[in-house]
Design a protein around this motif. Structure first.
Motif, mmCIF file in Angstrom:
data_model
loop_
_atom_site.group_PDB
_atom_site.id
_atom_site.type_symbol
_atom_site.label_atom_id
_atom_site.label_comp_id
_atom_site.label_asym_id
_atom_site.label_seq_id
_atom_site.Cartn_x
_atom_site.Cartn_y
_atom_site.Cartn_z
ATOM 1 N N LEU A 121 0.827 -1.200 0.000
ATOM 2 C CA LEU A 121 0.000 0.000 0.000
ATOM 3 C C LEU A 121 0.871 1.263 0.000
ATOM 4 C CD1 LEU A 121 -2.648 1.564 0.266
ATOM 5 C CD2 LEU A 121 -2.592 1.108 2.730
ATOM 6 N N GLU A 122 1.887 1.294 0.829
ATOM 7 C CA GLU A 122 2.778 2.460 0.876
ATOM 8 C C GLU A 122 3.427 2.711 -0.484
ATOM 9 O OE1 GLU A 122 5.044 4.206 4.496
ATOM 10 O OE2 GLU A 122 5.503 2.077 4.400
ATOM 11 N N ASN A 123 3.832 1.641 -1.154
ATOM 12 C CA ASN A 123 4.476 1.787 -2.456
ATOM 13 C C ASN A 123 3.500 2.329 -3.497
ATOM 14 O OD1 ASN A 123 7.022 1.231 -3.991
ATOM 15 N ND2 ASN A 123 5.595 0.039 -5.243
ATOM 16 N N GLN A 124 2.247 1.890 -3.451
ATOM 17 C CA GLN A 124 1.245 2.385 -4.390
ATOM 18 C C GLN A 124 0.946 3.869 -4.149
ATOM 19 O OE1 GLN A 124 -1.026 0.300 -6.983
ATOM 20 N NE2 GLN A 124 1.188 0.087 -6.993
ATOM 21 N N ILE A 125 0.858 4.262 -2.904
ATOM 22 C CA ILE A 125 0.614 5.672 -2.587
ATOM 23 C C ILE A 125 1.792 6.534 -3.044
ATOM 24 C CG2 ILE A 125 0.332 7.327 -0.701
ATOM 25 C CD1 ILE A 125 -2.178 5.697 -1.298
ATOM 26 N N ALA A 126 3.000 6.038 -2.837
ATOM 27 C CA ALA A 126 4.186 6.777 -3.283
ATOM 28 C C ALA A 126 4.188 6.929 -4.802
ATOM 29 C CB ALA A 126 5.450 6.069 -2.817
ATOM 30 N N ALA A 127 3.812 5.862 -5.512
ATOM 31 C CA ALA A 127 3.764 5.907 -6.978
ATOM 32 C C ALA A 127 2.729 6.923 -7.444
ATOM 33 C CB ALA A 127 3.438 4.520 -7.533
ATOM 34 N N ALA A 128 1.564 6.925 -6.827
ATOM 35 C CA ALA A 128 0.509 7.876 -7.207
ATOM 36 C C ALA A 128 0.939 9.312 -6.937
ATOM 37 C CB ALA A 128 -0.778 7.551 -6.454
ATOM 38 N N SER A 129 1.628 9.524 -5.839
ATOM 39 C CA SER A 129 2.063 10.874 -5.477
ATOM 40 C C SER A 129 3.090 11.419 -6.460
ATOM 41 C CB SER A 129 2.650 10.878 -4.062
ATOM 42 O OG SER A 129 1.679 10.491 -3.112
ATOM 43 N N LYS A 130 3.891 10.512 -7.034
ATOM 44 C CA LYS A 130 4.897 10.943 -8.006
ATOM 45 C C LYS A 130 4.299 11.164 -9.399
ATOM 46 C CE LYS A 130 8.621 8.366 -5.733
ATOM 47 N NZ LYS A 130 9.503 7.159 -5.829
ATOM 48 N N ALA A 131 3.282 10.372 -9.750
ATOM 49 C CA ALA A 131 2.764 10.371 -11.122
ATOM 50 C C ALA A 131 1.580 11.310 -11.332
ATOM 51 C CB ALA A 131 2.362 8.949 -11.520
ATOM 52 N N MET A 132 1.049 11.903 -10.264
ATOM 53 C CA MET A 132 -0.072 12.836 -10.403
ATOM 54 C C MET A 132 0.047 13.899 -9.308
ATOM 55 S SD MET A 132 -3.376 10.824 -8.768
ATOM 56 C CE MET A 132 -4.449 12.250 -8.899
ATOM 57 N N PRO A 133 -0.618 15.020 -9.492
ATOM 58 C CA PRO A 133 -0.562 16.063 -8.452
ATOM 59 C C PRO A 133 -1.423 15.712 -7.241
ATOM 60 C CG PRO A 133 -1.982 16.765 -10.256
ATOM 61 C CD PRO A 133 -1.344 15.477 -10.690
ATOM 62 N N MET A 134 -0.980 14.716 -6.484
ATOM 63 C CA MET A 134 -1.675 14.323 -5.261
ATOM 64 C C MET A 134 -0.733 14.558 -4.096
ATOM 65 S SD MET A 134 -3.423 10.651 -4.212
ATOM 66 C CE MET A 134 -1.921 9.831 -3.644
ATOM 67 N N GLY A 135 -1.125 15.372 -3.148
ATOM 68 C CA GLY A 135 -0.256 15.732 -2.043
ATOM 69 C C GLY A 135 -0.105 14.614 -1.027
ATOM 70 N N GLN A 136 0.855 14.802 -0.147
ATOM 71 C CA GLN A 136 1.112 13.810 0.895
ATOM 72 C C GLN A 136 -0.080 13.647 1.830
ATOM 73 O OE1 GLN A 136 4.762 15.023 2.803
ATOM 74 N NE2 GLN A 136 6.023 13.924 1.326
ATOM 75 N N THR A 137 -0.805 14.733 2.080
ATOM 76 C CA THR A 137 -1.960 14.651 2.977
ATOM 77 C C THR A 137 -3.030 13.737 2.407
ATOM 78 O OG1 THR A 137 -1.558 16.881 3.828
ATOM 79 C CG2 THR A 137 -3.763 15.975 4.142
ATOM 80 N N ASP A 138 -3.301 13.870 1.097
ATOM 81 C CA ASP A 138 -4.278 12.986 0.456
ATOM 82 C C ASP A 138 -3.826 11.532 0.540
ATOM 83 O OD1 ASP A 138 -6.155 14.892 -0.295
ATOM 84 O OD2 ASP A 138 -5.119 15.345 -2.172
ATOM 85 N N GLY A 139 -2.535 11.317 0.310
ATOM 86 C CA GLY A 139 -2.004 9.958 0.382
ATOM 87 C C GLY A 139 -2.149 9.357 1.769
ATOM 88 N N GLN A 140 -1.868 10.153 2.787
ATOM 89 C CA GLN A 140 -1.988 9.661 4.162
ATOM 90 C C GLN A 140 -3.443 9.380 4.523
ATOM 91 O OE1 GLN A 140 0.558 8.855 6.338
ATOM 92 N NE2 GLN A 140 1.785 9.130 4.481
ATOM 93 N N LYS A 141 -4.352 10.186 4.019
ATOM 94 C CA LYS A 141 -5.776 9.940 4.265
ATOM 95 C C LYS A 141 -6.220 8.614 3.642
ATOM 96 C CE LYS A 141 -7.337 14.749 4.679
ATOM 97 N NZ LYS A 141 -8.141 15.840 4.047
ATOM 98 N N ILE A 142 -5.735 8.349 2.432
ATOM 99 C CA ILE A 142 -6.073 7.083 1.772
ATOM 100 C C ILE A 142 -5.558 5.905 2.589
ATOM 101 C CG2 ILE A 142 -5.638 5.646 -0.259
ATOM 102 C CD1 ILE A 142 -5.565 8.234 -1.913
ATOM 103 N N MET A 143 -4.318 6.010 3.035
ATOM 104 C CA MET A 143 -3.733 4.919 3.814
ATOM 105 C C MET A 143 -4.516 4.674 5.098
ATOM 106 S SD MET A 143 0.317 5.749 3.201
ATOM 107 C CE MET A 143 0.919 4.370 4.150
ATOM 108 N N ARG A 144 -4.911 5.754 5.757
ATOM 109 C CA ARG A 144 -5.665 5.602 6.999
ATOM 110 C C ARG A 144 -7.016 4.918 6.744
ATOM 111 N NH1 ARG A 144 -6.234 10.564 8.288
ATOM 112 N NH2 ARG A 144 -8.452 10.788 7.849
ATOM 113 N N ARG A 145 -7.683 5.324 5.656
ATOM 114 C CA ARG A 145 -8.991 4.748 5.353
ATOM 115 C C ARG A 145 -8.897 3.285 4.927
ATOM 116 N NH1 ARG A 145 -10.245 10.109 3.294
ATOM 117 N NH2 ARG A 145 -9.513 9.525 1.214
ATOM 118 N N LEU A 146 -7.746 2.880 4.401
ATOM 119 C CA LEU A 146 -7.603 1.499 3.931
ATOM 120 C C LEU A 146 -7.075 0.557 5.017
ATOM 121 C CD1 LEU A 146 -6.313 1.923 0.260
ATOM 122 C CD2 LEU A 146 -8.629 1.475 1.068
ATOM 123 N N ILE A 147 -6.787 1.070 6.192
ATOM 124 C CA ILE A 147 -6.355 0.191 7.290
ATOM 125 C C ILE A 147 -7.399 -0.883 7.593
ATOM 126 C CG2 ILE A 147 -5.916 0.132 9.782
ATOM 127 C CD1 ILE A 147 -4.265 2.674 9.451
#
Length: 228
Positions: free
Chosen positions: A160-186
């Motif tokens: 999951l962390e690797n997918q969020i990192a990939a999305a953050s690099k490939a699109m304008p998605m900030g770290q906050t959005d990524g962390q929210k996704i990770m929290r919701r997918l726990i």
């Protein structure tokens, strides 16, 4: 769970582990480039689908079986489930990612061994001609006394962390959005690990056509950040 085992789980699940997993997006880069996912919500839905219907159906139940096989030093079972996992890779890109990162994982694993253990562990590692990431993760779990269910949790989190990192690099998605996704997918990780622990051999499998298409098309993407 012992403190040393917990720390070993954190160690092996870290994105800083030098095995090269960060260099791959598993088709997510094409998904973003093609506009299949345009927002952080789209990314979350894509990742959740792959987690529920891909990782939970193939990687996690096979990780469980490889963990048990390494514990029993069952060479035939280890070879069988490693080969089975690689056979499930639907594209050349996904297959090469697994064997390339798996090979790096093997070298990392050997570098961690104490001199007294090296010869016996090297012999076991030679059982696999092309070790998968899951096989190497399971072996480390056994050697560091990480319980099987916790191994599945750690593997899911690392993916999951690797997918969020990939999305953050490939699109304008900030770290906050990524962390929210990770929290919701726990809670989803909790659910899929429970599901994977209960699957029979006959139930192992996935059918993610979109993932297979995005990975295949990523192999020919004109400009890309991630390896193919």
């Amino acid at each position: 769970m012992k403190t040393t085992s917990l720390l070993s789980l954190l160690h092996i699940s870290s994105p800083a582990l030098p095995v090269g997993a960060f260099a791959y997006s598993q088709g997510l880069e094409y998904t973003l480039d093609a506009g299949w996912c345009k927002t952080a919500t789209d990314v979350e839905q894509w990742i959740e689908s792959v987690l529920r219907f891909g990782i939970a159906g193939v990687d996690l139940p096979i990780l469980k079986r490889l963990h048990l096989a390494w514990q029993a030093e069952d060479r035939d079972a280890i070879i069988h489930w490693n080969d089975m996992l690689l056979a499930f890779r639907e594209t050349k890109e996904l297959y090469l990612e697994d064997v390339q990162v798996g090979a790096a994982f093997k070298q990392w694993h050997l570098a961690q061994l104490k001199d007294a253990d090296a010869s016996s562990q090297e012999e076991k590692l030679e059982w696999l001609d092309k070790p998968s990431v899951v096989a190497m993760y399971a072996l480390h779990g056994v050697l560091t006394e990480i319980p099987v269910e916790e191994c599945l949790i750690g593997f899911s989190w690392a993916w999951l962390e690797n997918q969020i990192a990939a999305a953050s690099k490939a699109m304008p998605m900030g770290q906050t959005d990524g962390q929210k996704i990770m929290r919701r997918l726990i809670p989803v990780i909790d659910n899929v690990v429970t599901q994977a622990m209960m699957l029979s051999d006959e139930e192992i499998g996935s059918g993610l056509v979109g993932l297979a298409m995005s990975s295949s098309l990523h192999e020919h993407q004109y400009s890309r950040l991630f390896r193919s």
